[in-house]
Every structure is written in C-alpha cells, then in structure tokens.
Motif scaffolding. Structure first.
Motif: not given
Length: 382
Positions: A253-265
């Motif tokens: 999405c362009g932001n930093t530190g989203c949950l998705q950026a840690f736990v998605s495949g």
C-alpha cells in the motif's frame, strides 16, 4: 431466474418464509406461521407461490399434533444456481453451486502482471463464461453472480476502487458483468466475503464473528447478527494495513510497518534467510523438521497474534476464524497466535477469545461470494 424474477422474489414476507424453511427444514406451514408471526393465510399464499417458482418442495407428511398430518417443506436445492468468483490477486476462480453451496463446476485462470483494467475484466468474463457453459444449466436458473475482490470495493456500485496487489483502480466490475451476462451481480471485498461464507456455510452461529484472510495479502471481515459490517466508506476490516512497527518494511500500500508486510505469504518468504524460497517452500521445510523455517512460522504466529489482540480490544468478537494460504501452516502458527492472545489480552475473556482455522479450506472466499447472492434471496430484511 432472470433479473426481474429475482427482484419479485425479494418481498420481505417471501424472504422471511424462505429463511425459515432454510434454517428449520423440514417444517410445516403451521410451524412457519407460529414462528414468524405471519397469518396462516399469508403463509399458505406465499408457500403456494414458492412451490410454483420451484424454490421450495414438499415432502412426506410430518408428525400429527392431534389433527391431520402436515406436509413438510424443504428448500429445493437444485432449483436454482449461483456463480461465485474469487478475483485475484494471482488468479480468478469461478464456481457454480446449488443453493446449499455444493460445487457443480469450477474454472480457474491465472492472472499475470502488469495488467490493465480491461485485461482483468477480460479474464473475469472468460472464467465466468466457461463456468456457465460447462455447467449445462440455463441462465434463467441462475440467481446471479457474486464476486469477491481483493482490496477496497465500493459495494453500492460494485466498483473495485483500489486493488493494490494488481496495481489497479476503479474497475467497474458490477456494471461490466451485468451488461455481459444479464444477471444480478454483487461485488464485495474478499475478506468480508470470506466472513460471510463462514457465517453462512461454516457453522458459526454467533452474534459477532471476524474472519481474517492471510494469504498474498491480509484482510478481515466482521459479521454482526449475520450482517456484514462495511464501515462508513467501505474500508472496515483492512487489518492488514494496521501499523505495528513505524520503522518496519514497506507494504504494497506504500506505508511502512503494516501487519501485512510481516505476515503475508510474500512477507514470510522475504524474511527467510534462504534466497528464492516461497511461503509454500517454508511451510514444507517446517513440516520436514527444518528449525529455521519452524521458528519463522512461529514468529509469524506471534505477529498475527498481536494484530488479533488489537482487533479483540477494538471489536471484542465472539469468534475469530482464520483462513488463507498462510494458515495451511496452522500446526506452527496457531499455537503462537493463541499464546500471544493469552499473554496480551486485557481481560480473561479477551485472553480466551475463540480462535480457529476455517473448515471450508480453499473454498471459504468462493463460498462467501456465493453467499452474497443467497443473503439477497433469504435475508428477511433484504
């Protein structure tokens, strides 16, 4: 069941009776009148219409309550059919089901990026066309098409506003598909559709339930009293874009530190120390006993748990159901999720929130897309 017929069937009393038959079958006309507070003549008249339309059927006689044995009513499951579509971000899958969600035909098409709105719609139309043609069912027998689309969806217009993993915006899905197929089309965010599918087909009879889809992306859907909650501008449930680390990796999405950026495949694969591994590769390594892969999945579980604790403290749902490709590593991830919730929940009840993995497997989102149309048909306030 062409579009005009479908609209005629949506009268409130018809929906009330249909829903009562669906949830309590076999049931008699007298029982329906008693439990819905509708008058016996009203029930008899509407049941007659529904029998003529073929959506309900009669069966053998029920138990006598002192007089003549009543004829029992059932939903005629194969009278009509629904098309459900899971659209992106890696493939389009389309299914045709009966009114109970039994899958009659399935079609899959891969998506390749970069892709334009027109190319995406082309894949969508081809996949649906293949489903209809291979099913050997008449279009008049179909209730409509439900589409579960990743990203932000304007439900009222059926437009995909932002599909971040495909880098697309403003796709007029409902308008294009209704023009192409002359059927009612409902479009919903995929995680919310999954939540509705869990509520409808997953056996989750609860006042409030959240379904979280953790795969290529991360999203959630909230169902309250069998109704999806959308929020003010249709972005309720975007748990994947909850910031959990201001200095974390950049998200799609362009932001930093989203949950998705840690736990998605893809995020799990990116955090592996071995080059060229996919999320599926890491799952296989963990199952074979690889300690590094196991530790990575357990750490992923802890991070998902933190996201769910935030969700619990904000929404306080009765149940949380987890799905998506990442949760195929349930053995390593789920215990860590539960331990994190137990350690961080504010109250004892919060610590003990019911968290489980979907029993619908890969069909959860597809069946949610089907449920978008079934809700329209059976919902007493539809």
């Amino acid at each position: 069941m062409q579009r005009g017929t479908f609209q005629l069937m949506k009268s409130v009393n018809k929906s009330i009776i249909l829903n009562k038959v669906r949830t309590a079958e076999p049931i008699s006309r007298a029982q329906i009148a008693k439990e819905t507070k509708l008058t016996p003549p009203t029930v008899s008249s509407i049941v007659k219409e529904l029998l003529e339309e073929g959506i309900i059927r009669e069966s053998s006689l029920g138990e006598s309550q002192g007089g003549r044995k009543p004829t029992m009513l059932h939903i005629n499951l194969d009278a009509f059919y629904v098309i459900g579509v899971d659209a992106g971000p890696q493939r389009v899958t389309s299914i045709l089901t009966d009114l109970a969600g039994n899958i009659i035909h399935r079609a899959d098409k891969q998506l390749f990026t970069p892709i334009t709105n027109e190319q995406f719609m082309g894949v969508l139309k081809v996949t649906i066309s293949e489903t209809i043609e291979a099913s050997n069912r008449e279009k008049r027998e179909m209730v409509g098409i439900g589409v579960a689309m990743h990203g932000v969806v304007n439900v009222e217009t059926g437009t995909s506003l932002i599909a971040p993993n495909l880098n697309l915006k403003n796709i007029p899905i409902k308008e294009e598909l209704e023009k192409e197929f002359e059927l009612d089309v409902k479009v919903e965010n995929d995680a919310r559709a999954m939540a509705l599918g869990e509520s409808w087909f997953g056996g989750h009879a609860s006042a409030s339930m959240v379904a979280v889809n953790i795969g290529h992306g991360v999203g959630a859907g909230l169902v309250i009293n069998e109704k999806l909650y959308h929020g003010d501008r249709d972005i309720a449930g975007e748990i994947g874009h909850m910031t959990i680390d201001l200095h974390g990796p950049t998200c799609t999405c362009g932001n930093t530190g989203c949950l998705q950026a840690f736990v998605s495949g893809p995020a799990i694969a990116a955090h592996a120390h071995k080059e060229g591994l996919t999320g599926e590769d890491i799952a296989k390594l963990a199952k074979s006993g690889d300690q590094e892969a196991t530790s990575l999945l357990e750490e992923t579980g802890k991070l998902i748990g933190i996201g769910l604790v935030n969700l619990i403290h904000l929404v306080n749902p009765e149940k949380i159901v987890l799905g998506g490709g990442v949760m195929k590593s349930e053995k390593f991830i789920l215990p860590a999720i539960k331990e994190t919730i137990s350690a961080r929940g504010l109250t004892q009840d919060a610590k003990e929130t019911n968290v489980s993995v979907t029993k619908l497997g890969d069909h959860a989102t597809l069946l949610g897309a089907v449920a978008l149309l079934l809700v329209e048909l059976f919902d007493p306030v539809g």
